[in-house]
Design a protein around this motif. Structure first.
Motif, short mmCIF file in Angstrom:
data_model
loop_
_atom_site.label_atom_id
_atom_site.label_comp_id
_atom_site.label_asym_id
_atom_site.label_seq_id
_atom_site.Cartn_x
_atom_site.Cartn_y
_atom_site.Cartn_z
N THR A 1 0.83 -1.21 0.00
CA THR A 1 0.00 0.00 0.00
C THR A 1 0.86 1.26 0.00
O THR A 1 0.61 2.22 -0.74
CB THR A 1 -0.95 0.00 1.21
N LEU A 2 1.90 1.25 0.82
CA LEU A 2 2.84 2.38 0.84
C LEU A 2 3.49 2.58 -0.53
O LEU A 2 3.57 3.70 -1.03
CB LEU A 2 3.94 2.10 1.87
N ASN A 3 3.93 1.48 -1.13
CA ASN A 3 4.60 1.57 -2.43
C ASN A 3 3.65 2.05 -3.51
O ASN A 3 4.05 2.77 -4.43
CB ASN A 3 5.21 0.22 -2.80
N TYR A 4 2.38 1.64 -3.40
CA TYR A 4 1.40 2.11 -4.39
C TYR A 4 1.28 3.63 -4.33
O TYR A 4 1.31 4.33 -5.35
CB TYR A 4 0.03 1.48 -4.17
N ILE A 5 1.15 4.16 -3.11
CA ILE A 5 0.99 5.60 -2.95
C ILE A 5 2.22 6.34 -3.49
O ILE A 5 2.11 7.36 -4.16
CB ILE A 5 0.74 5.94 -1.47
N LYS A 6 3.39 5.80 -3.21
CA LYS A 6 4.62 6.45 -3.66
C LYS A 6 4.78 6.41 -5.16
O LYS A 6 5.27 7.35 -5.78
CB LYS A 6 5.83 5.79 -2.99
N GLU A 7 4.34 5.30 -5.80
CA GLU A 7 4.59 5.11 -7.22
C GLU A 7 3.50 5.69 -8.12
O GLU A 7 3.76 6.13 -9.23
CB GLU A 7 4.76 3.62 -7.52
N TYR A 8 2.24 5.66 -7.64
CA TYR A 8 1.13 5.99 -8.53
C TYR A 8 0.32 7.20 -8.09
O TYR A 8 -0.70 7.52 -8.68
CB TYR A 8 0.21 4.78 -8.68
N GLU A 9 0.78 7.88 -7.07
CA GLU A 9 0.03 9.06 -6.59
C GLU A 9 -0.02 10.15 -7.66
O GLU A 9 -1.01 10.80 -7.82
CB GLU A 9 0.68 9.60 -5.32
#
Length: 355
Positions: free
Chosen positions: A347-355
């Motif tokens: 979830t953290l990586n999603y926010i960092k990559e696709y925000e």
């Protein structure tokens, strides 16, 4: 938006999900749990976090003071949805998934993660509740989808399938399911077999591994047979033998008595070349053994608290509070720490990559 990795923990239990989120680098500011023993366990192991030991419906306003945290996560009680329970949609506990969203509405986190039983994501019986949940999340500004995960694929030696509803705010990613699934797959790590996981704890009854469940193991006089020695019902009580050359079945919150799974201690520690239940199962199938009510050999014994805790991937130095039965309940109710860590990282990586 800069992510400071702060969070609110709901339905926190003993803190299994929190251990995972904290290992992923998320700072839990406040937690809420109703069960006094679980709340005490949480406070003992998370002294920097504020624990509110009360009914969640009584503390919504208090939690609203944390508006702006980055994450809300938790696992509302699942008995109302579980195939192991009565599956009653009117069970008061079934409504708590919407209370979870009430908190999300108040604090407006960047993302939320809600854990529950697989049935909530898969069964047609719950489709209306599932769709209502997703529709509310969408109206609150979150793209949310359920992801069903098997704990054995995330470094947990337990065949425990659970759903994680992962919602991200202000998310217009049309490939959200694809991207999040990929990030979850990147966190996969094969779990050790039970024998390798537990071996160094040593035999039950030692200082490192106290014998905490002495419920007798007796044979069923009318066994229900299955192809696998570990799938039938040929012992009394709901506690089943664990295949230590593989993975445990889901550890239940009802452990502590005869619902506690058991192992062949002599096979676990190398004194025997084969699991005793394999020969017993074979004898029942070929008719060389006649089932009768009597106690099983003493080499078969229940899981200890230390072993159950390790199967749930709690740290070895985690301190549990309360009487033994309550401790088993806390362990069985927990989200496995390693599984929670994987979900938090994805979830953290999603926010960092696709925000």
């Amino acid at each position: 938006m800069e992510i400071n990795n702060t969070a609110i923990s709901l339905f926190s239990g003993a803190g299994g999900m929190d251990v995972g989120f904290e290992k992923a680098g998320i700072n839990v500011l406040v937690a809420n749990e109703l069960m006094p023993e679980a709340a005490q366990t949480y406070m003992t192991n998370h002294p920097e976090c504020k624990m509110i030991n009360d009914d969640i419906n009584n503390v919504i306003d208090e939690l609203s003071a944390y508006t702006g945290v980055d994450f809300v996560f938790g696992g509302p009680p699942c008995q109302g949805f579980s195939v192991a329970g009565k599956m009653n949609p009117d069970d008061i506990r079934s409504k708590l998934i919407f209370t979870f969203l009430d908190i999300v509405k108040k604090v407006k986190p960047k993302a939320f993660v809600m854990e529950n039983v697989k049935a909530l994501a898969k069964l047609e019986k719950w489709s209306s509740i599932r769709n209502r949940y997703l529709n509310i999340a969408e109206k609150l500004g979150y793209q949310c989808l359920p992801f069903v995960l098997n704990a054995t694929e995330f470094n947990v030696s337990q065949k425990r399938e659970r759903v994680f509803f992962i919602g991200v705010r202000d998310n217009s990613d049309i490939f959200y399911e694809y991207h999040m699934s990929n990030l979850l797959n990147q966190e996969k790590k094969k779990a050790p077999i039970i024998k390798n996981l537990l071996y160094d704890l040593g035999k039950a009854g030692t200082k490192k591994n106290p014998n905490t469940c002495t419920a007798k193991i007796t044979f069923a006089t009318h066994p229900i047979m299955r192809k696998s020695p570990y799938a039938g019902m040929y012992f009394n009580g709901q506690g089943r033998p664990i295949n230590i050359d593989g993975y445990a079945n889901t550890l239940p919150a009802s452990m502590g008595g005869n619902k506690t799974p058991f192992v062949d201690e002599e096979y676990l520690y190398g004194d025997a070349k084969e699991d005793w239940v394999i020969q017993y199962h074979k004898g029942l199938l070929d008719g060389t053994i006649t089932p009768k009510f009597e106690e099983a050999p003493t080499r078969l014994r229940r899981l200890t608290i230390r072993e159950a805790s390790r199967i749930q991937t709690f740290p070895d130095d985690y301190i549990f509070c309360g009487k033994k039965g309550k401790i088993y309940t806390q362990i069985g109710n927990a989200v496995p720490c390693n599984l929670a860590e994987a979900v938090a990282k994805a979830t953290l990586n999603y926010i960092k990559e696709y925000e």
